[in-house]
Design a protein around this motif. Structure first.
Motif, PDB file in Angstrom:
ATOM      1  N   GLU A 247       0.892  -1.271  -0.090  1.00  0.00           N
ATOM      2  CA  GLU A 247      -0.059  -0.069  -0.123  1.00  0.00           C
ATOM      3  C   GLU A 247       0.807   1.347  -0.088  1.00  0.00           C
ATOM      4  OE1 GLU A 247      -2.319  -0.679   3.308  1.00  0.00           O
ATOM      5  OE2 GLU A 247      -3.963  -1.650   2.123  1.00  0.00           O
ATOM      6  N   ARG A 248       1.890   1.333   0.734  1.00  0.00           N
ATOM      7  CA  ARG A 248       2.767   2.593   0.728  1.00  0.00           C
ATOM      8  C   ARG A 248       3.454   2.709  -0.465  1.00  0.00           C
ATOM      9  NH1 ARG A 248       4.096   0.222   5.628  1.00  0.00           N
ATOM     10  NH2 ARG A 248       5.908  -1.026   4.947  1.00  0.00           N
ATOM     11  N   GLN A 249       3.778   1.565  -1.329  1.00  0.00           N
ATOM     12  CA  GLN A 249       4.434   1.415  -2.717  1.00  0.00           C
ATOM     13  C   GLN A 249       3.361   2.211  -3.604  1.00  0.00           C
ATOM     14  OE1 GLN A 249       7.683   0.917  -3.563  1.00  0.00           O
ATOM     15  NE2 GLN A 249       6.905   1.932  -5.368  1.00  0.00           N
ATOM     16  N   LEU A 250       2.013   1.756  -3.444  1.00  0.00           N
ATOM     17  CA  LEU A 250       0.979   2.059  -4.468  1.00  0.00           C
ATOM     18  C   LEU A 250       1.048   3.649  -4.093  1.00  0.00           C
ATOM     19  CD1 LEU A 250      -1.651  -0.581  -4.187  1.00  0.00           C
ATOM     20  CD2 LEU A 250      -0.253   0.177  -6.087  1.00  0.00           C
ATOM     21  N   ARG A 251       1.077   4.176  -2.839  1.00  0.00           N
ATOM     22  CA  ARG A 251       0.889   5.580  -2.581  1.00  0.00           C
ATOM     23  C   ARG A 251       1.858   6.388  -3.375  1.00  0.00           C
ATOM     24  NH1 ARG A 251      -1.120   3.603   2.158  1.00  0.00           N
ATOM     25  NH2 ARG A 251       0.714   4.120   3.406  1.00  0.00           N
ATOM     26  N   ARG A 252       3.170   5.977  -3.211  1.00  0.00           N
ATOM     27  CA  ARG A 252       4.293   6.648  -3.884  1.00  0.00           C
ATOM     28  C   ARG A 252       4.115   6.664  -5.492  1.00  0.00           C
ATOM     29  NH1 ARG A 252       7.524   3.799   0.276  1.00  0.00           N
ATOM     30  NH2 ARG A 252       7.733   2.033  -1.215  1.00  0.00           N
ATOM     31  N   TRP A 253       3.701   5.774  -6.098  1.00  0.00           N
ATOM     32  CA  TRP A 253       3.615   5.408  -7.476  1.00  0.00           C
ATOM     33  C   TRP A 253       2.452   6.446  -7.961  1.00  0.00           C
ATOM     34  CZ3 TRP A 253       3.665  -0.581  -7.770  1.00  0.00           C
ATOM     35  CH2 TRP A 253       4.881  -0.947  -7.761  1.00  0.00           C
ATOM     36  N   SER A 254       1.532   6.446  -7.262  1.00  0.00           N
ATOM     37  CA  SER A 254       0.205   7.288  -7.549  1.00  0.00           C
ATOM     38  C   SER A 254       0.300   8.811  -7.153  1.00  0.00           C
ATOM     39  CB  SER A 254      -0.954   6.749  -7.001  1.00  0.00           C
ATOM     40  OG  SER A 254      -1.050   6.843  -5.616  1.00  0.00           O
ATOM     41  N   GLY A 255       1.277   9.196  -6.344  1.00  0.00           N
ATOM     42  CA  GLY A 255       1.238  10.309  -5.790  1.00  0.00           C
ATOM     43  C   GLY A 255       0.521  10.969  -4.915  1.00  0.00           C
ATOM     44  N   GLY A 256      -0.210   9.767  -4.002  1.00  0.00           N
ATOM     45  CA  GLY A 256      -1.114   9.999  -3.290  1.00  0.00           C
ATOM     46  C   GLY A 256      -2.545  10.301  -3.789  1.00  0.00           C
ATOM     47  N   ASP A 257      -2.722   9.800  -5.114  1.00  0.00           N
ATOM     48  CA  ASP A 257      -4.076   9.954  -5.844  1.00  0.00           C
ATOM     49  C   ASP A 257      -5.024   8.593  -5.567  1.00  0.00           C
ATOM     50  OD1 ASP A 257      -6.249   9.914  -7.519  1.00  0.00           O
ATOM     51  OD2 ASP A 257      -5.274  10.751  -9.418  1.00  0.00           O
ATOM     52  N   PRO A 258      -5.795   8.490  -4.818  1.00  0.00           N
ATOM     53  CA  PRO A 258      -6.597   7.318  -4.444  1.00  0.00           C
ATOM     54  C   PRO A 258      -7.000   6.495  -5.649  1.00  0.00           C
ATOM     55  CG  PRO A 258      -7.244   9.052  -3.020  1.00  0.00           C
ATOM     56  CD  PRO A 258      -6.498   9.760  -4.067  1.00  0.00           C
ATOM     57  N   ALA A 259      -7.723   7.147  -6.711  1.00  0.00           N
ATOM     58  CA  ALA A 259      -8.152   6.644  -8.059  1.00  0.00           C
ATOM     59  C   ALA A 259      -7.009   5.970  -8.666  1.00  0.00           C
ATOM     60  CB  ALA A 259      -8.856   7.873  -8.485  1.00  0.00           C
ATOM     61  N   LEU A 260      -5.840   6.796  -8.796  1.00  0.00           N
ATOM     62  CA  LEU A 260      -4.939   6.085  -9.423  1.00  0.00           C
ATOM     63  C   LEU A 260      -4.389   4.969  -8.912  1.00  0.00           C
ATOM     64  CD1 LEU A 260      -2.826   6.423 -11.919  1.00  0.00           C
ATOM     65  CD2 LEU A 260      -1.430   7.883 -10.759  1.00  0.00           C
ATOM     66  N   GLY A 261      -4.092   5.172  -7.642  1.00  0.00           N
ATOM     67  CA  GLY A 261      -3.530   4.144  -6.771  1.00  0.00           C
ATOM     68  C   GLY A 261      -4.462   2.775  -6.953  1.00  0.00           C
ATOM     69  N   MET A 262      -5.631   2.954  -7.210  1.00  0.00           N
ATOM     70  CA  MET A 262      -6.764   1.633  -7.199  1.00  0.00           C
ATOM     71  C   MET A 262      -6.532   1.217  -8.502  1.00  0.00           C
ATOM     72  SD  MET A 262      -8.737  -0.272  -6.123  1.00  0.00           S
ATOM     73  CE  MET A 262      -9.100   0.404  -4.282  1.00  0.00           C
TER      74      MET A 262
END
Length: 281
Positions: A247-262
């Motif tokens: 989950e931390r890696q997803l937040r880094r990749w998405s820049g904190g954008d929840p939709a992009l992270g999903m």
């Protein structure tokens, strides 16, 4: 060619849906005792024959290459088995990417396919551990066979896996009038290898999963008798899922954008959290 479901173990083509499971790894210390034990277990093994009511418990059995040797299977037969199966997982660690903390030296003892000869897979229903204990007690291990380890497992609430995605969906469907397909199963249908999948799904030839049946190329994969029909190869790996790190890696990749992270998470897993394939949404 219909699949001979009565001669095929039931956990090869589909899951059972029981709430609890145990994986018991055993070593054969005496070949005669081991063969007699497996012969006695054979009538209890759950086949792929459809049932009208799900049984309270199931049993399935798998053998490693070292297990076949411990049971005194002739070397001429063993030599005809695939090289990857003969070598074992630890010997192929570098090719599989098992390095560093994932190297065989760090694997749990008793689970490797050189020491473990027989794997008993037992499923049971029940809200507590008692049902699974009773199911295991119904499969005693005799003198001449040793239990190396027993791994227990249970379904998570809501039918989800640890990352929060619906589990048991998007499985390949087998081209057989009885064995499949089921809801959520199938593979994308392509007009040819250059076109993208269309919004249709098709079953897969049984030979892709089971020895003795035509595969997608029309060939009939086999093996040495008597392992040349209604048999398969199974990979058993115990994995650790670091949900927090993922989950931390997803937040880094998405820049904190929840939709992009999903979206990134769904593309990694291959489906949305509700089980819908990524390609369909």
């Amino acid at each position: 060619m219909p699949i001979d479901l009565a001669d095929l173990q039931g956990n090869v083509l589909c899951g059972y849906g029981h709430s609890r499971a145990a994986y018991r790894f055993c070593r054969v210390d005496d070949a005669v005792a081991g063969r007699a034990w497996l012969a006695a277990l054979a009538p209890q093994v759950t086949s792929a024959t459809p049932w009208t009511t799900r049984p309270e418990r199931t049993l399935n059995v798998a053998l490693s290459h070292s297990g076949l040797r411990a049971l005194s299977v002739p070397e001429a037969v063993l030599a005809q088995l695939p090289s990857a199966f003969r070598a074992g997982m630890a010997a192929r660690a570098e090719r599989l990417g098992d390095r560093g903390a994932d190297a065989p030296a760090h694997w749990d003892p008793g689970l490797d396919d050189q020491r473990a000869h027989v794997l008993l897979t037992v499923y049971a229903d029940g809200t507590g551990a008692d049902a699974l204990d009773r199911a295991l007690a119904a499969v005693p291990v005799p003198a001449g066979v040793s239990v190396l380890a027993t791994e227990r497992a249970a379904l998570l609430p809501g039918g989800r896996e640890h990352f929060g995605f619906a589990d048991g969906l998007a499985q390949p469907a087998v081209d057989d009038p009885v064995a499949g397909p089921y809801d959520g199963q199938g593979t994308p249908h392509r007009r040819n290898r250059r076109t993208p999948p269309v919004d249709r799904w098709r079953p897969i030839a049984p030979g892709e999963f089971i020895l003795g049946y035509p595969d997608e190329d029309g060939d009939v994969p086999g093996g040495p008798a008597p392992l040349d029909r209604n048999a398969t190869f199974m990979v058993v790996r115990k994995l650790a899922q670091d949900v927090g790190m993922w989950e931390r890696q997803l937040r880094r990749w998405s820049g904190g954008d929840p939709a992009l992270g999903m979206l990134l998470a769904a593309r990694q897993v291959g489906r949305w959290p509700n089980g819908t394939p990524v390609a369909r949404r």
